[in-house]
Each structure stands twice: as structure tokens, then as C-alpha cells.
Design a protein around this motif. Structure first.
Motif, mmCIF file in Angstrom:
data_model
loop_
_atom_site.group_PDB
_atom_site.id
_atom_site.type_symbol
_atom_site.label_atom_id
_atom_site.label_comp_id
_atom_site.label_asym_id
_atom_site.label_seq_id
_atom_site.Cartn_x
_atom_site.Cartn_y
_atom_site.Cartn_z
ATOM 1 N N ALA A 21 0.836 -1.210 0.000
ATOM 2 C CA ALA A 21 0.000 0.000 0.000
ATOM 3 C C ALA A 21 0.867 1.254 0.000
ATOM 4 O O ALA A 21 0.600 2.208 -0.740
ATOM 5 N N ALA A 22 1.912 1.248 0.811
ATOM 6 C CA ALA A 22 2.799 2.413 0.877
ATOM 7 C C ALA A 22 3.511 2.635 -0.451
ATOM 8 O O ALA A 22 3.536 3.762 -0.969
ATOM 9 N N MET A 23 4.094 1.584 -0.993
ATOM 10 C CA MET A 23 4.885 1.729 -2.211
ATOM 11 C C MET A 23 4.039 2.081 -3.435
ATOM 12 O O MET A 23 4.564 2.581 -4.422
ATOM 13 N N GLN A 24 2.742 1.831 -3.369
ATOM 14 C CA GLN A 24 1.859 2.196 -4.473
ATOM 15 C C GLN A 24 1.261 3.591 -4.293
ATOM 16 O O GLN A 24 0.472 4.036 -5.121
ATOM 17 N N THR A 25 1.647 4.267 -3.229
ATOM 18 C CA THR A 25 1.128 5.603 -2.961
ATOM 19 C C THR A 25 2.032 6.646 -3.616
ATOM 20 O O THR A 25 3.232 6.673 -3.349
ATOM 21 N N PRO A 26 1.464 7.493 -4.470
ATOM 22 C CA PRO A 26 2.282 8.561 -5.063
ATOM 23 C C PRO A 26 2.915 9.413 -3.969
ATOM 24 O O PRO A 26 2.271 9.782 -2.988
ATOM 25 N N GLY A 27 4.210 9.681 -4.137
ATOM 26 C CA GLY A 27 4.926 10.487 -3.167
ATOM 27 C C GLY A 27 5.783 9.668 -2.221
ATOM 28 O O GLY A 27 6.655 10.210 -1.548
ATOM 29 N N VAL A 28 5.563 8.355 -2.163
ATOM 30 C CA VAL A 28 6.415 7.499 -1.334
ATOM 31 C C VAL A 28 7.576 7.029 -2.199
ATOM 32 O O VAL A 28 7.373 6.444 -3.254
ATOM 33 N N LEU A 29 8.788 7.308 -1.734
ATOM 34 C CA LEU A 29 9.971 6.887 -2.479
ATOM 35 C C LEU A 29 10.420 5.485 -2.098
ATOM 36 O O LEU A 29 10.817 4.697 -2.941
ATOM 37 N N ARG A 30 10.380 5.200 -0.788
ATOM 38 C CA ARG A 30 10.837 3.890 -0.323
ATOM 39 C C ARG A 30 10.447 3.706 1.137
ATOM 40 O O ARG A 30 10.112 4.659 1.829
ATOM 41 N N LEU A 31 10.519 2.465 1.577
ATOM 42 C CA LEU A 31 10.433 2.150 2.990
ATOM 43 C C LEU A 31 11.817 2.353 3.578
ATOM 44 O O LEU A 31 12.824 2.094 2.911
ATOM 45 N N GLU A 32 11.892 2.824 4.810
ATOM 46 C CA GLU A 32 13.178 3.138 5.439
ATOM 47 C C GLU A 32 13.470 2.165 6.575
ATOM 48 O O GLU A 32 12.803 2.208 7.609
ATOM 49 N N PRO A 33 14.442 1.295 6.404
ATOM 50 C CA PRO A 33 14.824 0.426 7.524
ATOM 51 C C PRO A 33 15.456 1.257 8.636
ATOM 52 O O PRO A 33 16.134 2.243 8.368
ATOM 53 N N THR A 34 15.202 0.878 9.866
ATOM 54 C CA THR A 34 15.734 1.601 11.020
ATOM 55 C C THR A 34 16.349 0.620 12.009
ATOM 56 O O THR A 34 16.277 -0.599 11.827
ATOM 57 N N ILE A 35 16.912 1.137 13.058
ATOM 58 C CA ILE A 35 17.469 0.294 14.112
ATOM 59 C C ILE A 35 16.374 -0.573 14.723
ATOM 60 O O ILE A 35 16.616 -1.685 15.154
ATOM 61 N N ARG A 36 15.145 -0.089 14.737
ATOM 62 C CA ARG A 36 14.017 -0.876 15.248
ATOM 63 C C ARG A 36 13.862 -2.161 14.444
ATOM 64 O O ARG A 36 13.580 -3.218 14.996
ATOM 65 N N ASP A 37 14.074 -2.080 13.118
ATOM 66 C CA ASP A 37 14.005 -3.281 12.286
ATOM 67 C C ASP A 37 15.074 -4.283 12.684
ATOM 68 O O ASP A 37 14.815 -5.472 12.805
ATOM 69 N N LEU A 38 16.283 -3.786 12.884
ATOM 70 C CA LEU A 38 17.376 -4.666 13.289
ATOM 71 C C LEU A 38 17.064 -5.319 14.633
ATOM 72 O O LEU A 38 17.193 -6.531 14.785
ATOM 73 N N LEU A 39 16.639 -4.534 15.593
ATOM 74 C CA LEU A 39 16.320 -5.082 16.911
ATOM 75 C C LEU A 39 15.137 -6.047 16.836
ATOM 76 O O LEU A 39 15.108 -7.057 17.531
ATOM 77 N N GLY A 40 14.179 -5.735 15.978
ATOM 78 C CA GLY A 40 13.030 -6.620 15.808
ATOM 79 C C GLY A 40 13.399 -7.969 15.228
ATOM 80 O O GLY A 40 12.766 -8.976 15.505
ATOM 81 N N ARG A 41 14.462 -7.987 14.426
ATOM 82 C CA ARG A 41 14.896 -9.246 13.826
ATOM 83 C C ARG A 41 15.733 -10.082 14.775
ATOM 84 O O ARG A 41 15.712 -11.297 14.720
#
Length: 123
Positions: A21-41
């Protein structure tokens, strides 16, 4: 007559739905990985989330499902030529619509805009 079978919707399914849904929205360039993603993994709560651990497919998206309510957090980068608030609201609306289609109730859909830059920026 057999009772209706309801498909099991996982956190991973909601993450995929939200990412799309995000990536198909005009104006969204990309999803941004963060430290939260690393910790979540690598953290105990990340590994416990539906047994996904390091197999998360969508950096920048975290979803949880509790009692039929799906909550989502997305970290995104937006195009400077779009109004960031409008982009975030559109992403929220699209994610909520997608969640409803799964039979779940949309909870909080939080959007963090981590970057606003020209679409042709390299980096």
C-alpha cells in the motif's frame, strides 16, 4: 453444511499488505529500515513474532495483531514535490482499507517520515 473457513492472517501478511500500500502511494519513495528493524529481527520479541525472526521481508514495516486488531508502523521516505502530511494520510487510508479486507480491524497505523528528498536523489 460446513462452517465458513476463515484464513489465518499473520503479522507478516499485514506487513506485506502495508508495504505494498505504501509503495503504491504517489509520493512514497521507499520504505526506510531503522534500528528498530534490526532489533526486531534479532531481539526476543522479534523472534517471537509469529516465528518470523530474521525472515522479515519488509524493512521499515512492523505489524502486530492482537484480538483481531492489526496495528502497523511504517517508516518511509517521501518525494519533496508532494506534501508529506497528505502522503502519510493516504498511506494510512490505504493500509486501513487493506486491513479491513482481511477481516481484521485496523488499529493504529503510524507513519514516520524519515526523509523528504527529490525523487531522483542518489544515496
Amino acid at each position: 453444511m460446513m462452517p465458513e473457513q476463515r484464513a489465518l492472517v499473520t503479522n507478516r501478511d499485514i506487513e506485506a499488505l502495508a508495504a505494498q500500500a505504501a509503495m503504491q502511494t504517489p509520493g512514497v519513495l521507499r520504505l526506510e529500515p531503522t534500528i528498530r528493524d534490526l532489533l526486531g529481527r534479532i531481539g526476543p520479541t522479534g523472534a517471537a513474532r509469529s516465528g518470523q525472526g530474521a525472515n522479515r521481508l519488509h524493512e521499515g514495516v512492523v505489524a502486530t495483531i492482537n484480538d483481531g486488531i492489526a496495528r502497523v508502523h511504517l517508516d518511509i521516505a517521501t518525494d519533496i514535490t508532494y506534501t508529506a502530511l497528505q502522503v502519510a494520510q493516504t498511506v494510512q487510508d490505504r493500509v486501513c482499507q487493506g486491513i479491513r479486507k482481511t477481516g481484521l480491524i485496523p488499529g493504529n497505523v503510524d507513519i514516520s517520515i524519515l526523509a523528504i528528498e527529490p525523487a531522483n536523489a542518489t544515496g
